[in-house]
Design an enzyme around this catalytic site. Structure first.
Site, PDB file in Angstrom:
ATOM      1  N   HIS A   1      -0.620   4.803   6.742  1.00 28.33           N
ATOM      2  CA  HIS A   1       0.157   5.485   5.712  1.00 28.33           C
ATOM      3  C   HIS A   1       0.485   6.927   6.101  1.00 28.33           C
ATOM      4  CE1 HIS A   1      -2.628   2.473   3.868  1.00 28.33           C
ATOM      5  NE2 HIS A   1      -1.454   2.007   3.474  1.00 28.33           N
TER       6      HIS A   1
ATOM      7  N   SER B   1       0.799  -1.229   0.000  1.00 31.91           N
ATOM      8  CA  SER B   1       0.000   0.000   0.000  1.00 31.91           C
ATOM      9  C   SER B   1       0.828   1.274   0.000  1.00 31.91           C
ATOM     10  CB  SER B   1      -0.947   0.012   1.204  1.00 31.91           C
ATOM     11  OG  SER B   1      -0.229  -0.095   2.416  1.00 31.91           O
TER      12      SER B   1
ATOM     13  N   ASP C   1      -3.666   8.068   7.675  1.00 31.22           N
ATOM     14  CA  ASP C   1      -4.860   7.289   8.024  1.00 31.22           C
ATOM     15  C   ASP C   1      -4.618   6.208   9.081  1.00 31.22           C
ATOM     16  OD1 ASP C   1      -3.345   5.503   6.595  1.00 31.22           O
ATOM     17  OD2 ASP C   1      -4.802   5.167   4.996  1.00 31.22           O
TER      18      ASP C   1
END
Length: 399
Positions: free
Chosen positions: A347, A37, A344
């Protein structure tokens, strides 16, 4: 006895100078990226669309900073490290490899949110639960590249050795998800640490598979400090203040990232010895984040609660498992994401990624740096300086 004319000596001097100048300049024709991610630019959304009823990354406020408020599948308010690198190198943003209608000649991104360094079978054989049952591991991603390769280069029109030698390959970040899945399955930190050599060996093996194909520019990103990530700080919060360092990070959990990065740096050095003509960089994710936390004001980040996330649903770090960023309950982020480090809970923000990308491109967070400085370039620069000094001495003796 004057064997050389002064003009000829001057031309030789210029040739040495120009050699030193070109040694610090690296250009690339394409970028190929693998990872999770921290680098996925949309593959997760494409692959799992219709399989998962609700994907947070498809909803605001993801993408709010750079993409006009439009979510792109990136786990960020805007651009990722990969995006900044592409733009700095004058290349287009690297498209997700599963995005249709794309010309991948200038690069493709095979990264998928949740991807691991180790194959799914590794976790299943050891009854490590919680790992998504998707085939998106590092080896799978490298396989996707191999399948795409015939459309990128071939011996008749575009020789693969030439094409790959001008391409930048970024293998990772990998390993973070492996360790997090192990922790969530109930393993202790000490147990997780025993698997670090296995993870790093897997990354090294994948690197070898690319280098053996003719890849000449390879970046191996390290892990973030696990104990500084808000989701870890929330899930494994301790009532004992001595478990935290002066930055507010969990000391014991940070040993995972520290040991991983140490072994990966050693692996990168070994690969440089084995492939002396290739440019193999270890890129640091951990140290820049720690620097942000040490002196947030220096980077334009808010000094109060730097570990608090910009997009969340409450709690000490504004991270709430039942109300995560992009969910129906959390569609609005903090007023100014550029002053936040954490986005978040997992990240970082675009602002943080921008600083990290700059450190990878120019140093000091990549060794050697992507744009052409670091160990290799420093050696060439030192040699050039010796040659220049020698020419100056010869000129002085001549005169």
């Amino acid at each position: 006895m004057k064997l050389l004319s002064l003009p000829l000596l001057f031309l030789i001097f210029l040739s040495f100078f120009n050699h030193g100048k070109s040694a610090n300049t690296t250009s690339y024709s394409s970028i190929f990226s693998f990872g999770n991610s921290y680098s996925d630019t949309g593959n997760f959304d494409i692959l799992l669309n219709g399989t998962i009823p609700y994907i947070n990354f498809e909803h605001p406020p993801y993408g709010i900073t750079y993409f006009n408020g439009t979510p792109t599948g990136r786990g960020c308010d805007g651009r990722l490290v990969l995006d900044f690198i592409a733009q700095a190198l004058g290349l287009p943003l690297v498209p997700a490899s599963f995005k249709t209608g794309q010309d991948f000649k200038k690069g493709a991104n095979f990264a998928v949110i949740g991807a691991t360094a180790l194959d799914l079978s590794f976790f299943q054989e050891r009854n490590i639960s919680g790992v998504p049952p998707t085939q998106t591991s590092m080896n799978v991603q490298v396989g996707w590249f191999n399948a795409m390769k015939p459309s990128l280069c071939n011996d008749s029109t575009t020789p693969c050795n030439d094409y790959l030698s001008k391409s930048l390959f970024i293998l990772g970040e990998f390993g973070g998800n492996d360790y997090n899945f192990m922790l969530s399955a109930g393993m202790t930190i000490d147990q997780v640490i025993t698997f670090i050599p296995t993870v790093v060996d897997a990354i090294s093996a994948a690197a070898v598979s690319l280098l053996n194909q003719g890849v000449m520019h390879l970046v191996l990103p390290g892990n973030l400090p696990t104990g500084c990530i808000p989701i870890i700080l929330t899930l494994y919060a301790s009532p004992n203040k001595s478990d935290y360092d002066n930055l507010g990070c969990l000391k014991a959990y940070n040993t995972i990232g520290t040991q991983h990065n140490s072994l990966l740096g050693i692996a990168a050095a070994k690969l440089r010895d084995k492939y002396p003509h290739a440019r193999i960089s270890y890129a640091d994710f951990g140290e820049p984040l720690l620097n942000f936390l040490r002196t947030p004001k220096q980077y334009g980040f808010a000094t109060d609660a730097p570990l608090k996330i910009c997009c969340g649903g409450g709690g000490p770090y504004n991270y709430n498992l039942t109300a995560t960023c992009g969910s129906p309950d959390v569609s609005v982020a903090c007023p100014n994401p550029s002053t936040a480090i954490m986005w978040d809970g997992i990240h970082l923000t675009e602002a943080a990624y921008g600083y990290i990308a700059d450190g990878w491109l120019k140093g000091p967070y990549a060794n050697p740096s992507i744009s052409g400085t670091g160990v290799a370039a420093s050696c060439e620069a030192a040699i050039t300086m010796l040659l220049v000094n020698a020419m100056v001495i010869i000129l002085l003796l001549y005169i």
